[in-house]
Structure formats: structure tokens, C-alpha cells
Design an enzyme around this catalytic site. Structure first.
Site, PDB file in Angstrom:
ATOM      1  N   ALA A 158       0.855  -1.109  -0.085  1.00 52.79           N
ATOM      2  CA  ALA A 158       0.121  -0.036   0.065  1.00 52.79           C
ATOM      3  C   ALA A 158       0.875   1.333   0.020  1.00 52.79           C
ATOM      4  O   ALA A 158       0.419   2.367  -0.112  1.00 52.79           O
ATOM      5  CB  ALA A 158      -0.934   0.017   1.220  1.00 52.79           C
ATOM      6  N   SER A 206       6.419  -0.785   4.942  1.00 50.40           N
ATOM      7  CA  SER A 206       6.379  -1.989   5.922  1.00 50.40           C
ATOM      8  C   SER A 206       8.096  -2.507   5.711  1.00 50.40           C
ATOM      9  O   SER A 206       8.482  -2.791   6.794  1.00 50.40           O
ATOM     10  CB  SER A 206       5.620  -3.117   5.325  1.00 50.40           C
ATOM     11  N   GLU A 250      18.937  -1.998   2.499  1.00 50.24           N
ATOM     12  CA  GLU A 250      17.980  -1.866   1.225  1.00 50.24           C
ATOM     13  C   GLU A 250      18.975  -1.614  -0.024  1.00 50.24           C
ATOM     14  O   GLU A 250      18.745  -2.462  -0.897  1.00 50.24           O
ATOM     15  CB  GLU A 250      17.090  -0.575   1.139  1.00 50.24           C
ATOM     16  N   ASP A 284      11.642   7.236   4.291  1.00 47.01           N
ATOM     17  CA  ASP A 284      10.699   6.043   5.010  1.00 47.01           C
ATOM     18  C   ASP A 284      11.291   5.797   6.294  1.00 47.01           C
ATOM     19  O   ASP A 284      10.691   5.371   7.293  1.00 47.01           O
ATOM     20  CB  ASP A 284      10.818   4.698   3.870  1.00 47.01           C
ATOM     21  N   TYR A 300      10.231   6.065 -12.859  1.00 47.35           N
ATOM     22  CA  TYR A 300      10.945   6.677 -11.738  1.00 47.35           C
ATOM     23  C   TYR A 300      12.442   7.083 -12.216  1.00 47.35           C
ATOM     24  O   TYR A 300      12.826   8.199 -12.028  1.00 47.35           O
ATOM     25  CB  TYR A 300      10.927   5.708 -10.672  1.00 47.35           C
TER      26      TYR A 300
END
Length: 384
Positions: free
Chosen positions: A120, A124, A157, A169, A219
Site C-alpha cells: 500500500a 512496511s 535496502e 521512509d 522513476y
């Protein structure tokens, strides 16, 4: 049973020991989209949807990790960390970053699960990484600062998950404060808090439940278009290093040198940074009507100038424009799917969700989901 208790109970059943429990939240971004990689500002906040993690030492060099949501256990050795497949990379990546920093880890057991809707756009993955870093910092008394921990999440990441993401984030999830948004300068990481006192209003997310395959290539293309604009402006204004340094009058002076598309992309980012600063001023004065108008302005820029929206997102935003109990709405996140963020009068939320869900299903033959979110504290320990 509440999730933290369920995590603690599952941990005890699986590993026959007590655990410390960490809560690590997802995040929203109120305004400031695609500004992060242009060294601009973002305005995120942690939310009351979280991942909960239980930790205990196991006195070995092996780490055993159990995902409650996937009902799956994975293990790895601390002395042999390299990327694997799936969710375990988020955990291994953080352990690897901590060890590379020179901090000593031992084997540990971990159980985690959460209520952040996957896919979404509520981060997370950042919540999981921050939770792992925070938990290991507590468990092994590493005395690391929050800022160091969230940088380890970003490193995980980049090196293990393979996503070259920005820092927003992780920052929002780790540094969040209840009822406050964080104005984060993506160049310097300087940050300040602004009150999000919504009174009779609240935030509702509407999830399109679509993820268009355009997202990644678009992107990268947007990044290139922005950097092309910066190069052209820099020829006339050598002090410029990013879109952050460029005003609209400066951009207009060089307009003839660039394609119409590059101009639109750059103009959007410059205006979005300006909108964000004005949003902070409006929040400080508790002027929610003005905030709502900036949300619509942000969406229009993302849809028309940056062109990262999609029919589903535009439909959900446009649906709200004539509703007297909605102050503002916009698409949130990278685009081409995900959620819209809506600022809505509390008394009308049930009628709103029923009506917009029916209209969306009628238009796209697809069910949307809605989530009520409140702004919450960042990653931390829970006492059960």
C-alpha cells in the site's frame, strides 16, 4: 489477542524463552513527493500501523527468524552474510550493516508480524528494518543513536534488498512523534517537527489495489529528466547543484534551452518544495483548509506535470473535490498505483468510504481498501 501479545506468545512457544518486544511503525508522507532525490524537503509521519518484533539472545552464531505473516522460519549465520531470497534480506541486511560498522553481534532469535498493509506504500520494509536495528541495539547494548540505526536500514535496502531508496521512509518510521509531522531536509538531514492537530478531521487512505508496471522505469526516467534540467540551469547559474537551488524565475530564464517535458518535471519539483514550506506554515497556524488546498495542488502537479499518477488515483482524488466534508486529497508515494491520502471530517467517514468504494468498483470493476491512520510515535520498546 493484540499483536504484541501474540508475538510474545509465539516467541515463547517457538524458542522457549522470553523476548523483548519492539514496535516499529509504517509511515505516510503528507506532502513532498519526488522531492527527496532532488535534495528537497519531505513531510512524513509515523502511523499507528506497525510491525512488532520479539528478540532474545540464543548464545550461538546463528540467527533464527520467524515471520508470523508468512508462517515461515529462516536462519542465517552471522559469519557468512550475503543476500538471499525474500524477506530475510531485510533482517540480514541490517545485521550486516551493524557488523560492518564494527559493532559486535551474537546469535539471536526473532519473531515478527504486523498490521501494515503490504503493497500500500506505507513502508512496511523500512518498519521491519528499523525494528531489527532497534531491537539488536537494545539486546546487545550497542548504544547506537537513532540516526545511525536508520542509516543501517537504508544500507540494508541498498546492499541486500537491491533497492536504491532515499532515506525518508526509515527516517519517518524511526523518528516519528505522535500528532506531529517531520519536515526533513533531504540534503542535510536537518529536521523539525510541526503539529498535526486535526481536531474534527482525520486522515483516511484509499488504496487503489493496483500497481502498474510502469513505476520503476518511469522513476528512473524522472530522475534523469530532473538532472538534465539541473545541468542546463547550471550553465547559467554555476552555483546550482540540484533542483533545490533553483527558483521558478531561474528555470524560466533557461526554458528555451530545455524540452517542454524537462521543464514541466523541474517546475513541478520546485513548486512542490514551495507547497511543502507553505503547508508547514499552515500547520503552525492550524489552518487545515489551506493544508487541504495544498494537497490538491500537489496531486495536480503529480498528475499533470510530473505524470506519475494513473486513472485510478485521479478518479479517487477527483471524486472528493465536490464533497464539502473533504478538505483535500492527493496521491501518495511514487505513483502509478498505491493510495490516496484524504483529509476528511470524522463524522462523515463511514458515508464517504461506502460511497467512494461503490463508485470505484463501478468504474474499475475492482475493490479498493480504506485505512484510517493516526500519527504515532516512532520505533520503540513496548512493555507488555
Amino acid at each position: 489477542m493484540r499483536l504484541p501479545e501474540l508475538i510474545a506468545q509465539t516467541f515463547e512457544e517457538k524458542f522457549q524463552s522470553k523476548s523483548i518486544i519492539v514496535c516499529s511503525p509504517g509511515r505516510i508522507n503528507l506532502i513532498g513527493e519526488h522531492t527527496d532525490y532532488n535534495e528537497g524537503f519531505v513531510l512524513p509521519a509515523a502511523i499507528d500501523k506497525s510491525i512488532y518484533l520479539g528478540f532474545a539472545k540464543n548464545n550461538t552464531r546463528t540467527c533464527r527468524i520467524y515471520s508470523l505473516d508468512f508462517q515461515e522460519e529462516q536462519s542465517f549465520l552471522l559469519d557468512n552474510l550475503k543476500p538471499a531470497k525474500g524477506w530475510v534480506n531485510f533482517v540480514m541486511g541490517v545485521a550486516n550493516a551493524i557488523q560492518k560498522n564494527g559493532d559486535e553481534l551474537e546469535g539471536f532469535d526473532c519473531v515478527f508480524g504486523g498490521d501494515i498493509p503490504i503493497g500500500a506504500g506505507l513502508s512496511s520494509s523500512a518498519a521491519l528494518e528499523n525494528g531489527v536495528g532497534f531491537g539488536l541495539n537494545q539486546l546487545f547494548d550497542l548504544k547506537l543513536e537513532r540516526l545511525e540505526l536508520l542509516k543501517f536500514s537504508q544500507q540494508a535496502e541498498h546492499e541486500f534488498v537491491g533497492v536504491k531508496c532515499g532515506i525518508m521512509d526509515m527516517f519517518a518510521s524511526m523518528m516519528g512523534k505522535k500528532d506531529q509531522v517531520i519536515r526533513l531536509d533531504c540534503r542535510s538531514l536537518a529536521h523539525s517537527y510541526f503539529p498535526l492537530e486535526l481536531g474534527e478531521y482525520q486522515l483516511i487512505l484509499c488504496n487503489t489495489k493496483v500497481a502498474h508496471s510502469l513505476a520503476e522505469s518511469a522513476y528512473n526516467q524522472r530522475r534523469e529528466e530532473c538532472s538534465e534540467g539541473v545541468k542546463l540551469v547550471k550553465k547559467q547559474f554555476p552555483e546550482v547543484n540540484s533542483l533545490r537551488d533553483i527558483s521558478l524565475p531561474m528555470l524560466d530564464k533557461v526554458k528555451g534551452e530545455m524540452s517542454a517535458v524537462v521543464y514541466k518535471r523541474c517546475a513541478y519539483v520546485i513548486r512542490e518544495n514551495e507547497r511543502l514550506i507553505k503547508t508547514c506554515e499552515a500547520l503552525a497556524k492550524q489552518d487545515l483548509e489551506a493544508v487541504g488546498q495544498f494537497l490538491y495542488g500537489s496531486h495536480d502537479g503529480l498528475s499533470l506535470d510530473y505524470e506519475v499518477s494513473c486513472p485510478e488515483l485521479d478518479f479517487l482524488v477527483d471524486y472528493t473535490r465536490e464533497l464539502p466534508y473533504v478538505l483535500g486529497a492527493r496521491m501518495m508515494g511514487g505513483g502509478f498505483g498505491g493510495c490516496t491520502l484524504n483529509l476528511i471530517k470524522k463524522t462523515d467517514k463511514k458515508a464517504f468510504i461506502a460511497a467512494i468504494s461503490a463508485a470505484y468498483a463501478g468504474k474499475f470493476n475492482r475493490q479498493m481498501e480504506s485505512y484510517e491512520v493516526n500519527v504515532a510515535d516512532g520505533t520503540g520498546l513496548i512493555n507488555l
